[in-house]
Design a protein around this motif. Sequence first.
Motif, PDB file in Angstrom:
ATOM      1  N   ALA A 258       0.814  -1.208   0.000  1.00 31.78           N
ATOM      2  CA  ALA A 258       0.000   0.000   0.000  1.00 31.78           C
ATOM      3  C   ALA A 258       0.852   1.263   0.000  1.00 31.78           C
ATOM      4  O   ALA A 258       0.329   2.365  -0.098  1.00 31.78           O
ATOM      5  N   GLY A 259       2.168   1.099   0.105  1.00 34.79           N
ATOM      6  CA  GLY A 259       3.064   2.254   0.117  1.00 34.79           C
ATOM      7  C   GLY A 259       3.405   2.743   1.505  1.00 34.79           C
ATOM      8  O   GLY A 259       3.969   3.825   1.670  1.00 34.79           O
ATOM      9  N   TRP A 290      -1.165   6.725   2.222  1.00 31.32           N
ATOM     10  CA  TRP A 290      -1.456   5.332   1.902  1.00 31.32           C
ATOM     11  C   TRP A 290      -2.537   4.725   2.798  1.00 31.32           C
ATOM     12  O   TRP A 290      -3.122   3.700   2.477  1.00 31.32           O
ATOM     13  N   GLN A 316      -5.344  -5.986  -1.003  1.00 29.76           N
ATOM     14  CA  GLN A 316      -4.060  -5.321  -0.862  1.00 29.76           C
ATOM     15  C   GLN A 316      -2.933  -6.339  -0.847  1.00 29.76           C
ATOM     16  O   GLN A 316      -2.878  -7.226   0.001  1.00 29.76           O
TER      17      GLN A 316
END
Length: 659
Positions: A258-259, A290, A316
Amino acid sequence: MFSNPGDESSVARAWESFLNGEDRPAGVLRALVDGSWQRCAQAKVDPNRRSGPQPVSEQDLYLLRERQRDMLEASAPVMACARDYLAETGALMALADTSSTILATEGDLPALRSAETILLVPGVSWSEALCGTNAIGTALALGQPVQIHSAEHFCAGIKRWTCSATVVRHPADGEVIGVVDVSGLSSTYNRQSLALVVTTASRIESRLAMNEMERRLRLLEHAMGRWSAAGRDALVLFDRRGCPVKASEHAQIAIADAGGSIDLATMRSVPELGAAPLSRGVGRAALPPWLRPEWLEPLVVKGEHLGTLLVMPALQGRARIAAAPPSAERTLPAGGAAADPFAHVLTTDPAMRELIHRATQLARSRAPVLLQGETGAGKEEFARGLHGAHSGAYVALNCGGLSRELLASELFGYADGAFTGARKGGMIGKIEAAQGGTLFLDELGELPLDMQPQLLRVLEQGVIYRLGDNTPRRVDFRLVAATHRDLRQEVAAGRFRMDLYYRVAVTSLRIPPLRERPGDIALLAQHFLDRFRSQNGQPREWLSPAVLGALAAYRWPGNVRELRNVIEGAVLTCPDAPLAVADLQLDPSTFDTPAPALAPEPAVTSMAEGEEALIVRAITASGGNLTLAARRLSIAKSTLYAKLQRYGLSRDGARKASH
C-alpha cells in the motif's frame, strides 16, 4: 552528577562573569550547568527573574492533567508516600509533564507555602526557556537525572533553592512522558534527594508497565472475535499509544504494497494511530496518504478507548501474499513489535538505552559480536539478549580459570580414548552443543595463543575436529564473545591473533561500568532487594535514603555483580528488619566521598561495653524503632528495655544525663 554546596561562592562569581561576558575560571562549573546557562543565554532568559510565569487557567490545567491521566494515576500512591516521607523535611515533590508544567505537588506544608512565593505550583511551566537553569527544565532538556543547587540556578530569584529531578519514561518505548522533582530551600540540600527522585521515577514506570499490561490483555481479549472473522484481510492491532500489539500473517507485506513505511519489526509507535489523536479527530486528518480512514476501527470498551484495529482488505498485496512463504501470526509484547530480548536489562541511563537499542538490532542477525566491559558489568546479560528468541541452544564457556587441556576438551570435545581418563564414548564440546544456536565465550582474551588458530579455523570453515579424532563435523552457530581486556592492545603485544580479532569483532558493544551510570544504582539495588526478599518469603521493603546515599557514593569496582552480592548478603544477615548502611558491609576505602556511617567502631574493653555498643548500633540502624532493634538483637523487647535501663540509655540509644 551531584552539586557541591562548597562551590557556591565560586559559582556565584562565575555567574556574574557569565552575565558580563567575561571568561570563567576553568573547572568551576559542572558541564551540565555550563551547558544549561548557554542555552538560557541563547533563549534570552531574564537572569533577574524572581519566579516562574503565571499559571495556566484551571480549565487548561484540567486538560493537561487529562492528557497525562495515565502518569498521574500511576504516580498517585507514590506521591502519597512522598507526602508522609517529606513531612518536616522542608522539601516538596513535584510531578511535571514534558512541557515542564507542574501537574501535582506533595510534601512538607511549609515548603509548599514557600514554593508559592516563586510560583513552584501546579499549572506553571518551569522550562529552561522560561525559568532558566532548574532541575525540572534541565532534566527534561538532557533526559537524565539532574541536581541544581543554589547559585547554579540561572535566575536570581531562584538561587535560594535546591532541587533534584529526573525524567519519567514510558515502559513501552522509553519515550519521556514527564519529570519528578524534589525541591526545597538551599538549607535542605541533600545528595540523597537525587536517589529519591530516581527511585520514585522507577516506581512510577513500574506501575505504568503493570497498567499497560492490564490494558493490553483487555485489548487482545476484545479484538479476538474480530480477528477470527478476518479471513485473508491483513490486520494490525495498535494499543492506545499507537504501538503494534498483534499482527496477522501477511500484514507487513500488505502495508508495504500500500506504500506504507510502518516496520512491525521495530519498537516505534505510530502517533497518528494512538487513541488520543483519533478520539479528537486529529489523527484521521493527519493520516499518511497510503492509509485510508475506513481501514481503522477504534476499539472502545466501557467508554475507554483501548486501541485501534487496522484492517486492510484482502485485495491489498494479494499477488505478493500468495507468493510469500507462510509465517506464524504473532502477538507482540508490551515493549514493542517483537519480543524484547533485553527486557531483563534494567536501566534508566540514556547511554545504556542506546546500547540496548543497538544490541536489539544486532539480535536479529547472526553476525559475531564482541562484548567489552569490566568484570561484573553485565556482559553475559547482553549475550543472552543477543541470543534472544533464536532457535537452538545458548551455550556459555568461560575461557579464564581453566587449564589449557581442560579448556580444549570443553571447547572442542574429544573422541573415545583421546587421553588417559577420557570419558568412554568421548564427549561433545561446547561448540557442537551450540549447533543452530549461540556460543558465548566469556573472557576470550584468556584463550591460549596456540589454541586461537583452532578456533579461527572453526569460524572460517564451519568444521570442527574433536580432540583425538580425524572426523570432520559441520557446525553452524552464532558466536558472542566477551572480554575485560583491550584486544587491540593484546594484538599489539602479540598475545592475541589479529586475524581472530577481526573475525570475532565483526561488531562490538562496550558495556559501561556501573559507576558511569549512577542513576541505575538505586534501580538495580531495589530490584535485587525485591528479588531476594521475595525468594526468602519476606515482605517487600523500600531502601532508605541513607542506604541509597551510601550505595550512590560507593565506586562499585565489581559493578552490577558486586551490587547484587551486597544486597543478597544484607538480606541474608538482616532478614526481619529494614536494611541499614552498616548491613551493606561496604569497604570504607572504596567511596568517592567520605562515609562516616561506615567508619570502624572503636575498640571495646569489656563484654558489657561491647553489649552496650551493640545495642546502640541496633537502635541507630532501626531508626529508633525498639521493636525492630530487639528483633535485630534476637532478644525480647522487654529484655531490651531492661538493658537500656541497666546501661543508662534512652529510647533513642543516647546515654542519659547523670544527676
